[in-house]
Design a protein around this motif. Sequence first.
Motif, PDB file in Angstrom:
ATOM      1  N   HIS A 120       1.170  -1.352  -0.073  1.00  0.00           N
ATOM      2  CA  HIS A 120      -0.049   0.115   0.056  1.00  0.00           C
ATOM      3  C   HIS A 120       0.845   1.303  -0.192  1.00  0.00           C
ATOM      4  O   HIS A 120       0.025   2.420   0.123  1.00  0.00           O
ATOM      5  CB  HIS A 120      -1.021   0.005   1.616  1.00  0.00           C
ATOM      6  CG  HIS A 120      -0.334   0.377   2.510  1.00  0.00           C
ATOM      7  ND1 HIS A 120      -0.686   0.098   3.437  1.00  0.00           N
ATOM      8  CD2 HIS A 120       1.388   0.051   2.829  1.00  0.00           C
ATOM      9  CE1 HIS A 120      -0.201   0.504   4.490  1.00  0.00           C
ATOM     10  NE2 HIS A 120       0.833  -0.647   4.252  1.00  0.00           N
ATOM     11  N   ASP A 158      -3.288  -2.632   8.578  1.00  0.00           N
ATOM     12  CA  ASP A 158      -1.710  -1.880   8.498  1.00  0.00           C
ATOM     13  C   ASP A 158      -1.132  -0.736   9.666  1.00  0.00           C
ATOM     14  O   ASP A 158      -2.189   0.148   9.437  1.00  0.00           O
ATOM     15  CB  ASP A 158      -0.894  -1.995   7.587  1.00  0.00           C
ATOM     16  CG  ASP A 158       0.695  -1.805   7.364  1.00  0.00           C
ATOM     17  OD1 ASP A 158       0.852  -3.362   7.139  1.00  0.00           O
ATOM     18  OD2 ASP A 158       1.552  -0.919   7.862  1.00  0.00           O
ATOM     19  N   VAL A 159      -0.393  -1.078  10.296  1.00  0.00           N
ATOM     20  CA  VAL A 159      -0.745  -0.139  11.217  1.00  0.00           C
ATOM     21  C   VAL A 159       0.159   1.310  10.611  1.00  0.00           C
ATOM     22  O   VAL A 159       0.036   2.447  11.184  1.00  0.00           O
ATOM     23  CB  VAL A 159       0.646   0.205  12.443  1.00  0.00           C
ATOM     24  CG1 VAL A 159       2.343  -0.032  11.789  1.00  0.00           C
ATOM     25  CG2 VAL A 159       0.843   0.457  13.337  1.00  0.00           C
ATOM     26  N   HIS A 160       0.935   1.387   9.999  1.00  0.00           N
ATOM     27  CA  HIS A 160       1.205   2.141   8.514  1.00  0.00           C
ATOM     28  C   HIS A 160       0.193   3.070   7.817  1.00  0.00           C
ATOM     29  O   HIS A 160      -0.732   2.008   6.927  1.00  0.00           O
ATOM     30  CB  HIS A 160       2.394   2.455   7.756  1.00  0.00           C
ATOM     31  CG  HIS A 160       3.239   1.728   8.699  1.00  0.00           C
ATOM     32  ND1 HIS A 160       3.819   0.157   8.740  1.00  0.00           N
ATOM     33  CD2 HIS A 160       4.131   2.097   9.964  1.00  0.00           C
ATOM     34  CE1 HIS A 160       4.815  -0.049   9.661  1.00  0.00           C
ATOM     35  NE2 HIS A 160       5.586   1.215  10.244  1.00  0.00           N
ATOM     36  N   ASP A 261       1.048  -5.382  11.721  1.00  0.00           N
ATOM     37  CA  ASP A 261       2.083  -4.715  12.289  1.00  0.00           C
ATOM     38  C   ASP A 261       1.421  -3.935  13.418  1.00  0.00           C
ATOM     39  O   ASP A 261       2.224  -3.080  14.054  1.00  0.00           O
ATOM     40  CB  ASP A 261       2.423  -4.013  11.825  1.00  0.00           C
ATOM     41  CG  ASP A 261       2.555  -3.341  10.015  1.00  0.00           C
ATOM     42  OD1 ASP A 261       0.965  -3.519  10.112  1.00  0.00           O
ATOM     43  OD2 ASP A 261       3.131  -3.251   9.142  1.00  0.00           O
ATOM     44  N   GLY A 302       1.639  -5.239   6.089  1.00  0.00           N
ATOM     45  CA  GLY A 302       3.401  -5.580   6.523  1.00  0.00           C
ATOM     46  C   GLY A 302       2.689  -6.130   7.335  1.00  0.00           C
ATOM     47  O   GLY A 302       1.887  -6.794   8.262  1.00  0.00           O
ATOM     48  N   TYR A 304       6.094  -7.071  11.205  1.00  0.00           N
ATOM     49  CA  TYR A 304       7.070  -6.994  11.884  1.00  0.00           C
ATOM     50  C   TYR A 304       7.654  -7.462  12.747  1.00  0.00           C
ATOM     51  O   TYR A 304       8.540  -6.895  13.619  1.00  0.00           O
ATOM     52  CB  TYR A 304       7.886  -5.839  11.506  1.00  0.00           C
ATOM     53  CG  TYR A 304       8.062  -5.438  10.230  1.00  0.00           C
ATOM     54  CD1 TYR A 304       8.805  -5.805   9.332  1.00  0.00           C
ATOM     55  CD2 TYR A 304       6.293  -4.747   9.946  1.00  0.00           C
ATOM     56  CE1 TYR A 304       8.116  -5.143   7.914  1.00  0.00           C
ATOM     57  CE2 TYR A 304       6.347  -4.137   8.756  1.00  0.00           C
ATOM     58  CZ  TYR A 304       6.728  -4.109   7.632  1.00  0.00           C
ATOM     59  OH  TYR A 304       6.275  -3.575   6.797  1.00  0.00           O
TER      60      TYR A 304
HETATM   61 ZN   LIG Z   1       2.849  -1.566   7.843  1.00  0.00          ZN
END
Ligand SMILES: [Zn+2]
Length: 328
Positions: A120, A158-160, A261, A302, A304
């Motif tokens: 993304h 996603d966290v971002h 994430d 993601g 991690y």
């Molecule tokens: Zn992410």
Amino acid sequence: MLPFKLVYSDDYYLPIGTHVFPAEKYQRVQRRLIETGAAEQGDFVAPRPASDQDILLVHTPQYVQKLKTGTLSAREELEMEIPYSPELVRAFWLAAGGSILAAHHALKDRVAFNIGGGFHHAFPDHGEGFCMIHDVAVAIRRMQRDDKIRTAMTVDCDVHQGNGTAAIFAGVRVPSDPLPSAGGMAAGRPAKTRAAHAGDVFTISLHQEHNYPAWKPPSSIDVDLPDQIGDDDYLAWLDNALSSGLRQFEPELLCYIAGADPYREDQLGGLSLTIEGLKRRDELVFRVAKARGIPVMVTYAGGYARKLDDTVTIHCNTVMAAKEVFAG
Ligand SMILES: [Zn+2]
């Protein structure tokens, strides 16, 4: 046998060497699903690479040309944060083909997974943040071109922030200023929501405000979450964003970007969701989509976690959540 398909290839592996992005996670997820009996071989379907024509539905000819001829500038490669190689280009074309195939199966079976994808942070003319090609956008544009759908919604957990998604589907409009949240949560610092929409694809992103990307182009709905938010607050914000989005827009396909994430043990994230909370997140998205009869295409984005095993568990749980919600 699952009541839906999982699109997967061993060639999803990204040849990027030692990297915070665990390129082997896709294969680990596939193996775990088989070993635990959650899925069987017949549940998996193999993708073909997207055609250049498909990629060009989203990306500029100049960028595609650079990727195919290995002529990115040093700066462009640095911004992508993964080392360029022709093999990497092939892996991203395959991931995009996987999302196209998953979208196709989702329209038939109500839900389908790409055991990969969710890139993304890719923009039409450049890659960023481990993302070269925006597979989800390519899949949406291909489904639209084939007259399979007119409208779609992306739900990015996603966290971002999904900056590439926001930029690609922004259409022509004047960027709006951030809006303060009307409601606000009961406890703690409230998250902020921003809203702006124009176009045939409605984009929702729930993400940590103080994290990459620094510049967050406006999605249709952005929920800027404070650091360390936990399961219950996160789920309340997600519920809120889904209800608000679906009041404003009727998508014919929902593209769920199920990043692992937001997990509290993530190395690149600063939220505090538990593995159980992440599974409840998945169930919420699936329940809402099922209740409204909206097909869902899932991609992984993601993840991690300090222990790769946790990332694998979170991704496998997304399949389990779909199995539970869509059974029967
Ligand atoms: Zn992410």
